[in-house]
Design an enzyme around this catalytic site. Structure first.
Site, PDB file in Angstrom:
ATOM      1  N   HIS A  80       0.956  -0.855   0.006  1.00  0.00           N
ATOM      2  CA  HIS A  80       0.014   0.000  -0.099  1.00  0.00           C
ATOM      3  C   HIS A  80       0.589   0.889   0.295  1.00  0.00           C
ATOM      4  CE1 HIS A  80      -3.600  -3.047   1.583  1.00  0.00           C
ATOM      5  NE2 HIS A  80      -4.246  -1.753   0.446  1.00  0.00           N
ATOM      6  N   GLY A  81       2.160   0.775   0.652  1.00  0.00           N
ATOM      7  CA  GLY A  81       3.016   2.178   0.517  1.00  0.00           C
ATOM      8  C   GLY A  81       3.935   2.347   1.275  1.00  0.00           C
TER       9      GLY A  81
END
Length: 469
Positions: A326-327
């Site tokens: 996700h990041g």
């Protein structure tokens, strides 16, 4: 180019018209859809269209070489490893380079070696995590002989198709490429379902998610110290509703847009906040990602086939990497660790629950699971680990008597939660009724619904949350 904008509406109208005008030639139809998808992606940054094209060509080439390798298992394994490694290298460069350099620099400083490492401003291409995972799943499925080798046009269209390009769902080649190979057809039922999903997604995004974000959630998370403990708790609930309505809205609109073009996408959400356990939650939330992680990471790591310790390790590894997907931020790693830890704990409790202890009542399971998910959303939403800890500290000690949440905000939070208890086949039932109505009346009703939604939503159009991933 954002879905809930006039510009995209005009773009889709033109693509829709051309696509059905060219239905007599499936190849030309796909070429038009491919060019339209590149135009759609290029609206953010034309430079990265070349990356998207190169990724499609590369994964097609690797898949073709695997197919040509026949029964040479050594060559096939070498090719699939090379394909996965290069896909991951591209993803790591654009998404994680600076993150890893910052961690390396901090480690060197802690060891007493002061040295500045080479940091660069690497621009993150929109949707790179989605189309990279899609490419990897294709070459792995070809290696496993679970899907046929796709042609170049079908493969590049699979990875570039604009409805799901930037935020999913992650549609696998085995699902979509066979649809590309035949001339699509659209029934009144598909058209009715597509329109309903687009309007419904527009409402969830433009009214519920955007209103909660701009009026309440974003200000509270930006400066939690300025708000009461009650506001912090309510904003956490608000974000749980916001991210669900935001992301499920994108998925609904993507499925609806594809349906109007004659293609079927798999559903991506199934009322996740009524899950009775975290395992159940992941069967309902972002289903295309959770099934991807299961099939290409959890099961290859051993899954449940090699004992309980190996299973817990596989769960933790899968969720940690899922969080990192996700990041490039420790908050996402912690979010993944929380989910992995609870999933492992659920499995341990299931296997070692003391004899005679009753099972958790379904309602209590739903309440507990929702609050565990909401707690983890605080880390997911916070800009840094320190901000998340400050947020939790603000909840622990503060004012529980005042709030800035408006009655409208409270209604939207309650409405967002109530969506999980509507009939699961409500949209299908409504589509059955809509498909019997005259086309002119359906078009008029859809237009009026869009105008009402436009009047209700706040000013401006915020990007979908998952665009950043």
């Amino acid at each position: 180019m954002l879905f809930p904008t006039l510009g995209f509406g005009l773009f889709f109208l033109a693509v829709y018209s051309l696509a059905w005008l060219l239905r007599g030639s499936n190849e030309w139809r796909k070429i038009v859809l491919l060019i339209a998808s590149w135009i759609f992606y290029g609206a953010w940054d034309w430079r990265f269209v070349l990356l998207l094209i190169a990724s499609g060509f590369f994964n097609w080439g690797v898949g073709r070489l695997i197919g040509l390798a026949g029964d040479d298992e050594r060559r096939r394994k070498l090719l699939v490893c090379l394909g996965v490694a290069l896909n991951l290298a591209v993803l790591a460069w654009f998404k994680y380079y600076n993150f890893f350099m910052e961690q390396a620099e901090a480690l060197l400083r802690s060891l007493g070696w002061e040295r500045d490492l080479a940091l660069m401003q690497v621009i993150l291409p929109v949707g790179i995590s989605f189309f990279t995972f899609q490419g990897m799943s294709y070459i792995i499925d070809v290696y496993r002989r679970q899907t046929r080798v796709a042609g170049l046009l079908d493969m590049t269209l699979l990875m570039s198709f604009f409805p799901h390009l930037v935020a999913g769902p992650i549609v696998r080649a085995s699902h979509l490429v066979p649809q590309f190979r035949s001339v699509p057809e659209i029934s009144r039922g598909m058209a009715a379902m597509g329109l309903l999903l687009i309007v419904w997604g527009l409402f969830k995004k433009a009214v519920i998610a955007s209103e909660l974000a701009t009026r309440f959630v974003d200000p509270v998370f930006f400066d939690p110290a300025a708000y009461s403990s009650l506001d912090l708790v309510l904003a956490a609930y608000g974000y749980a509703v916001q991210i669900y309505c935001d992301f499920s809205a994108y998925s609904d609109m993507a499925i609806g847009l594809a349906a109007l073009l004659g293609y079927r996408f798999p559903h991506n959400f199934n009322q996740p906040y009524r899950a009775r356990s975290l395992q159940d939650f992941w069967r309902r939330w972002h289903i295309s990602l959770s099934s991807w992680l299961r099939d290409y990471l959890y099961i290859p790591l051993g899954g449940s086939r090699h004992g309980l310790a190996r299973l817990c390790l596989a769960l933790m590894t899968t969720m940690l990497l899922g969080g990192l997907w996700h990041g490039a931020n420790w908050t996402f790693v912690i979010w993944g660790a929380l989910h992995g830890g609870v999933l492992a704990a659920e499995r341990l409790w299931r296997d070692f629950r003391p004899e005679g202890w009753p099972k958790l009542p379904p309602l209590l399971g739903i309440i507990l699971t929702f609050h565990l998910v909401t707690l983890s959303w605080i880390f997911f939403r916070s800009a840094s680990f320190g901000d998340a800890i400050a947020y939790l500290g603000g909840i622990a000690g503060g004012d529980w008597t005042t709030t800035i949440l408006t009655p409208l905000g409270l209604v939207l939070i309650l409405a967002g939660m109530s969506l999980h208890y509507l009939p699961r086949d409500g949209t299908q039932r409504l589509a059955v009724r809509v498909r019997t109505m005259p086309a002119a009346l359906v078009g008029l009703a859809a237009g009026l619904a869009i105008l009402v939604i436009d009047a209700m939503r706040p000013e401006g159009v915020a990007p979908f949350i998952y665009y950043q991933f």
